[in-house]
Write an enzyme that holds these catalytic residues in place. Structure first.
Site, short mmCIF file in Angstrom:
data_model
loop_
_atom_site.label_atom_id
_atom_site.label_comp_id
_atom_site.label_asym_id
_atom_site.label_seq_id
_atom_site.Cartn_x
_atom_site.Cartn_y
_atom_site.Cartn_z
N PRO A 112 0.78 -1.25 0.00
CA PRO A 112 0.00 0.00 0.00
C PRO A 112 0.81 1.30 0.00
CG PRO A 112 0.04 -0.91 2.20
CD PRO A 112 0.74 -1.91 1.31
N CYS A 113 1.62 1.50 -1.02
CA CYS A 113 2.38 2.75 -1.12
C CYS A 113 1.46 3.95 -1.33
CB CYS A 113 3.44 2.66 -2.21
SG CYS A 113 2.79 2.34 -3.85
N HIS A 114 0.20 3.69 -1.74
CA HIS A 114 -0.76 4.79 -1.89
C HIS A 114 -1.10 5.42 -0.54
CE1 HIS A 114 -3.16 1.08 -1.37
NE2 HIS A 114 -4.00 1.86 -0.71
#
Length: 158
Positions: A120-122
């Site tokens: 989940p780099c978002h």
């Protein structure tokens, strides 16, 4: 051997690749190498469908190890960001025990994340709450954070 599949999602087509049966990338680029072999990816498809349906908050997939030691260290910390939460690049740098002048190196490692959505780099945002940087595009980052309840949906006035 590298295998791949394409799936439709609310953020557009996703291309999944695996190396020796382990998920290696989730991309929004659509690029497929002619040497790759088409495969089913049943577990990955199911978990992504559950995520987009709002019934899955954590992925339980076997991932291929890739990246430098530094990138993997950053990615491991990204994996610890809970669903529905965000963290700033600076706070992530602090969590890693790095001096603030390393924030750009941390951001570069985040940008090299091959597992969009799954890793989940978002959930990493600017210190001022801005949606900065996302390999899939800021519109998709906004969608994912809205989907996870971090952002409120924008009303369109006619």
């Amino acid at each position: 051997m590298i295998t791949y599949t394409r799936i439709d999602s609310p953020v557009g087509e996703l291309v999944l690749t695996a190396v020796d049966g382990k998920l290696a990338s989730v991309s929004m680029s659509g690029t497929v190498d002619p040497d790759w072999q088409l495969a089913a990816f049943d577990k990955e498809k199911q978990q992504l469908a559950e995520y987009f349906a709002g019934t899955r908050t954590v992925f339980e997939l076997e991932l291929a190890t890739a990246g430098t030691d530094f990138q993997r260290r950053v990615w491991d910390e990204i994996d610890r960001i809970p669903y529905g939460k965000t963290i700033s690049y600076g706070d992530l740098t602090d969590r890693l025990g790095l001096p603030r002048e390393r924030v750009r190196a941390v951001a570069a490692a985040i940008g090299a994340n091959p597992l969009l959505v799954v890793r989940p780099c978002h959930r990493v945002i600017g210190a001022d709450g801005s949606l900065t940087g996302y390999a899939g595009g800021l519109d998709r980052k906004e969608f994912l954070l809205t989907h996870e309840g971090v952002l409120q949906p924008q009303l369109e006035l006619s």
